[in-house]
Motif scaffolding. Structure first.
Motif, short mmCIF file in Angstrom:
data_model
loop_
_atom_site.label_atom_id
_atom_site.label_comp_id
_atom_site.label_asym_id
_atom_site.label_seq_id
_atom_site.Cartn_x
_atom_site.Cartn_y
_atom_site.Cartn_z
N ASP A 11 0.82 -1.20 0.00
CA ASP A 11 0.00 0.00 0.00
C ASP A 11 0.87 1.26 0.00
N ASN A 13 0.85 3.56 2.05
CA ASN A 13 1.28 3.99 3.38
C ASN A 13 2.53 3.24 3.86
N HIS A 31 4.71 -2.03 -5.43
CA HIS A 31 4.18 -0.94 -4.62
C HIS A 31 3.08 -0.28 -5.44
N VAL A 32 1.99 0.12 -4.79
CA VAL A 32 0.88 0.71 -5.54
C VAL A 32 1.33 1.91 -6.38
N ASP A 42 -8.50 3.02 -2.37
CA ASP A 42 -8.05 1.69 -1.93
C ASP A 42 -8.82 0.58 -2.63
N TRP A 45 -7.16 -0.47 -6.07
CA TRP A 45 -5.95 -1.30 -6.08
C TRP A 45 -6.17 -2.65 -5.38
N ILE A 46 -7.12 -2.71 -4.44
CA ILE A 46 -7.46 -3.99 -3.82
C ILE A 46 -8.05 -4.92 -4.88
N ILE A 56 -2.16 -8.37 -0.42
CA ILE A 56 -1.79 -6.99 -0.13
C ILE A 56 -1.11 -6.89 1.23
N SER A 58 -0.48 -3.73 4.04
CA SER A 58 -0.88 -2.36 4.34
C SER A 58 -0.68 -2.07 5.82
N ASP A 60 -2.99 0.19 6.95
CA ASP A 60 -4.32 0.76 7.12
C ASP A 60 -5.38 -0.30 7.42
N ILE A 63 -9.15 -0.41 6.25
CA ILE A 63 -9.64 -1.06 5.03
C ILE A 63 -10.70 -2.11 5.40
N GLU A 69 -14.28 -1.09 0.73
CA GLU A 69 -12.97 -1.73 0.73
C GLU A 69 -13.04 -3.14 1.29
#
Length: 130
Positions: A11, A13, A31-32, A42, A45-46, A56, A58, A60, A63, A69
């Motif tokens: 992600d 972040n 990396h995204v 989000d 890309w998920i 993934i 992350s 975060d 999500i 998400e």
């Protein structure tokens, strides 16, 4: 899921340099920011990861709380690893240490666990999340 190499999508972040280092070691990571413009939702890309049978990584954990998400995780059968959840502003060295320390187990779970799944990666270990 059969054992094999699974690409892990990090992600925004998480530091791109960590992905660069893992890539230089021959690990299948992205990396995204290598695929999407900054600010890409989000959910987008998920779903991208799910469409490719990727997992993934992350920081975060929200999500899992956002309806769109969380639905993308479930519907696309995405395996998710949440790095140092609950730790406010971890230092870069803590992020790197946790990732490298648990990398063999992350790869094993990514390749062998039935999806969707969610794991938390703490400084001391990995545990199933939800």
């Amino acid at each position: 899921m059969a054992q094999g190499r699974v690409t892990l999508l990090f992600d925004a972040n998480l530091p791109p340099g960590l992905v660069d280092a893992l890539t230089s070691l021959g690990e299948p990571v992205m990396h995204v920011s290598q695929i999407f413009a900054p600010g890409t939702p989000d959910e987008t890309w998920i779903r991208y990861a799910g469409d490719r049978n990727w997992c993934i990584v992350s920081r975060d954990v929200n999500i899992t709380r956002n309806a769109h998400e969380a639905a993308a995780l479930r519907e696309c059968g995405v395996g998710a690893f949440f790095l140092l959840p609950g730790k406010r502003s971890p230092r870069l060295c803590q992020i790197i240490q946790a990732t490298i320390r648990h990398w063999p187990e992350i790869k094993r779970l990514a390749a062998s666990e039935a999806r969707p799944f969610q794991y938390q990666i703490g400084e001391r270990g990995i545990k199933r999340f939800r």
